[in-house]
Design a protein around this motif. Structure first.
Motif, PDB file in Angstrom:
ATOM      1  N   THR A  66       0.856  -1.187   0.000  1.00 21.99           N
ATOM      2  CA  THR A  66       0.000   0.000   0.000  1.00 21.99           C
ATOM      3  C   THR A  66       0.890   1.235   0.000  1.00 21.99           C
ATOM      4  OG1 THR A  66      -1.563  -1.244   1.345  1.00 21.99           O
ATOM      5  CG2 THR A  66      -1.933   1.118   1.150  1.00 21.99           C
ATOM      6  N   VAL A  67       0.667   2.113  -0.967  1.00 14.01           N
ATOM      7  CA  VAL A  67       1.460   3.337  -1.073  1.00 14.01           C
ATOM      8  C   VAL A  67       0.512   4.527  -1.086  1.00 14.01           C
ATOM      9  CG1 VAL A  67       3.214   4.557  -2.403  1.00 14.01           C
ATOM     10  CG2 VAL A  67       3.137   2.071  -2.461  1.00 14.01           C
ATOM     11  N   ASN A  68       0.703   5.446  -0.175  1.00 13.25           N
ATOM     12  CA  ASN A  68      -0.138   6.643  -0.063  1.00 13.25           C
ATOM     13  C   ASN A  68      -1.628   6.289  -0.007  1.00 13.25           C
ATOM     14  OD1 ASN A  68       2.210   8.139  -0.187  1.00 13.25           O
ATOM     15  ND2 ASN A  68       2.025   8.552  -2.362  1.00 13.25           N
ATOM     16  N   GLY A  69      -1.948   5.221   0.697  1.00 15.73           N
ATOM     17  CA  GLY A  69      -3.341   4.813   0.854  1.00 15.73           C
ATOM     18  C   GLY A  69      -3.925   4.071  -0.335  1.00 15.73           C
ATOM     19  N   MET A  70      -3.118   3.808  -1.351  1.00 17.01           N
ATOM     20  CA  MET A  70      -3.581   3.095  -2.550  1.00 17.01           C
ATOM     21  C   MET A  70      -2.773   1.813  -2.712  1.00 17.01           C
ATOM     22  SD  MET A  70      -3.736   6.208  -5.296  1.00 17.01           S
ATOM     23  CE  MET A  70      -2.455   7.268  -4.644  1.00 17.01           C
ATOM     24  N   LYS A  85      12.512 -13.580  -1.406  1.00 15.00           N
ATOM     25  CA  LYS A  85      11.387 -14.526  -1.335  1.00 15.00           C
ATOM     26  C   LYS A  85      10.432 -14.189  -0.184  1.00 15.00           C
ATOM     27  CE  LYS A  85      14.102 -18.215  -3.422  1.00 15.00           C
ATOM     28  NZ  LYS A  85      15.265 -17.410  -3.738  1.00 15.00           N
ATOM     29  N   MET A  86      10.214 -12.890   0.026  1.00 12.75           N
ATOM     30  CA  MET A  86       9.332 -12.430   1.103  1.00 12.75           C
ATOM     31  C   MET A  86       8.059 -11.794   0.549  1.00 12.75           C
ATOM     32  SD  MET A  86      11.048 -12.891   3.999  1.00 12.75           S
ATOM     33  CE  MET A  86      10.824 -11.685   5.254  1.00 12.75           C
ATOM     34  N   SER A  87       7.835 -11.901  -0.761  1.00  9.23           N
ATOM     35  CA  SER A  87       6.713 -11.187  -1.369  1.00  9.23           C
ATOM     36  C   SER A  87       5.355 -11.679  -0.879  1.00  9.23           C
ATOM     37  CB  SER A  87       6.790 -11.260  -2.893  1.00  9.23           C
ATOM     38  OG  SER A  87       6.940 -12.587  -3.313  1.00  9.23           O
ATOM     39  N   GLU A  88       5.289 -12.884  -0.337  1.00  6.22           N
ATOM     40  CA  GLU A  88       4.014 -13.416   0.153  1.00  6.22           C
ATOM     41  C   GLU A  88       3.909 -13.384   1.677  1.00  6.22           C
ATOM     42  OE1 GLU A  88       1.592 -14.275  -2.011  1.00  6.22           O
ATOM     43  OE2 GLU A  88       2.987 -13.666  -3.593  1.00  6.22           O
ATOM     44  N   SER A  89       4.962 -12.938   2.363  1.00  9.61           N
ATOM     45  CA  SER A  89       4.944 -13.043   3.825  1.00  9.61           C
ATOM     46  C   SER A  89       4.986 -11.704   4.561  1.00  9.61           C
ATOM     47  CB  SER A  89       6.108 -13.916   4.297  1.00  9.61           C
ATOM     48  OG  SER A  89       7.325 -13.380   3.846  1.00  9.61           O
ATOM     49  N   VAL A  90       5.178 -10.601   3.848  1.00  5.27           N
ATOM     50  CA  VAL A  90       5.180  -9.295   4.521  1.00  5.27           C
ATOM     51  C   VAL A  90       4.252  -8.322   3.799  1.00  5.27           C
ATOM     52  CG1 VAL A  90       7.496  -9.459   5.520  1.00  5.27           C
ATOM     53  CG2 VAL A  90       7.228  -8.494   3.257  1.00  5.27           C
ATOM     54  N   ASP A  91       3.643  -7.452   4.578  1.00  3.22           N
ATOM     55  CA  ASP A  91       2.848  -6.356   4.026  1.00  3.22           C
ATOM     56  C   ASP A  91       3.690  -5.096   4.088  1.00  3.22           C
ATOM     57  OD1 ASP A  91       0.651  -7.900   3.522  1.00  3.22           O
ATOM     58  OD2 ASP A  91      -0.455  -7.296   5.309  1.00  3.22           O
ATOM     59  N   VAL A  92       3.578  -4.277   3.061  1.00  2.00           N
ATOM     60  CA  VAL A  92       4.324  -3.021   3.002  1.00  2.00           C
ATOM     61  C   VAL A  92       3.324  -1.876   3.004  1.00  2.00           C
ATOM     62  CG1 VAL A  92       5.918  -1.618   1.641  1.00  2.00           C
ATOM     63  CG2 VAL A  92       6.174  -4.099   1.669  1.00  2.00           C
ATOM     64  N   VAL A  93       3.506  -0.953   3.934  1.00  2.00           N
ATOM     65  CA  VAL A  93       2.720   0.282   3.953  1.00  2.00           C
ATOM     66  C   VAL A  93       3.726   1.411   3.822  1.00  2.00           C
ATOM     67  CG1 VAL A  93       1.165   1.745   5.279  1.00  2.00           C
ATOM     68  CG2 VAL A  93       0.940  -0.734   5.400  1.00  2.00           C
ATOM     69  N   ALA A  94       3.505   2.300   2.859  1.00  2.00           N
ATOM     70  CA  ALA A  94       4.487   3.353   2.615  1.00  2.00           C
ATOM     71  C   ALA A  94       3.805   4.662   2.269  1.00  2.00           C
ATOM     72  CB  ALA A  94       5.418   2.948   1.476  1.00  2.00           C
ATOM     73  N   THR A  95       4.498   5.744   2.586  1.00  2.00           N
ATOM     74  CA  THR A  95       4.088   7.061   2.110  1.00  2.00           C
ATOM     75  C   THR A  95       5.274   7.654   1.369  1.00  2.00           C
ATOM     76  OG1 THR A  95       4.772   8.126   4.164  1.00  2.00           O
ATOM     77  CG2 THR A  95       2.471   7.474   3.993  1.00  2.00           C
ATOM     78  N   THR A  96       4.994   8.255   0.229  1.00  2.00           N
ATOM     79  CA  THR A  96       6.061   8.855  -0.563  1.00  2.00           C
ATOM     80  C   THR A  96       5.757  10.324  -0.772  1.00  2.00           C
ATOM     81  OG1 THR A  96       4.954   8.284  -2.625  1.00  2.00           O
ATOM     82  CG2 THR A  96       6.576   6.724  -1.804  1.00  2.00           C
TER      83      THR A  96
END
Length: 129
Positions: free
Chosen positions: A27-31, A55-66
């Motif tokens: 999720t980037v900037n709420g999208m 090989k972590m694409s299925e095991s972590v969630d990413v939340v970011a603001t740019t």
């Protein structure tokens, strides 16, 4: 693992990244990443590269603001931030990310304008006579 925070930078773009255990949602900037980057498939691949290599694409969630810069610089800043966050999460991943240059901040920035010049290096037209 709670939330892991890291910042990534590229040119004037800054990405604040939080990693949590999850299902691979970015999720980037709420999208979602697809909403945020639209049809820029190359940029999406660039953002997902650190997760794919580790090989972590299925095991972590990413939340970011740019913020700052354009889409490309923001995507690279996000890639840098995700890489740094993965390293903070697990030091063993450093040996995977480092050879691909994902932990190095790209130091290339716009050269400043100098006086007596039109731009950074462009000189006024020279007239011999």
């Amino acid at each position: 693992m709670s939330r892991i925070y890291a910042t990534g930078k590229r040119k004037t773009a800054v990405a604040k990244v939080w990693l949590t255990k999850g299902s691979g949602k970015i999720t980037v900037n709420g999208m979602s990443l697809d909403e945020w980057l639209g049809g820029h498939e190359a940029l999406k691949l660039r953002v997902r590269l650190p997760l794919a290599l580790t090989k972590m694409s299925e095991s972590v969630d990413v939340v970011a603001t740019t913020l700052g810069g354009g889409y490309s610089a923001q995507a690279d800043a996000l890639k840098h931030g995700i890489s740094k966050a993965l390293c903070a999460m697990d030091d063993n991943l450093r040996s995977v990310l480092k050879p691909h240059g994902l932990l190095t901040r790209d130091a290339r920035v716009v050269e400043r304008k100098k006086y007596g010049k039109h731009k950074a290096r462009r000189s006024p037209q020279f007239s011999k006579r």
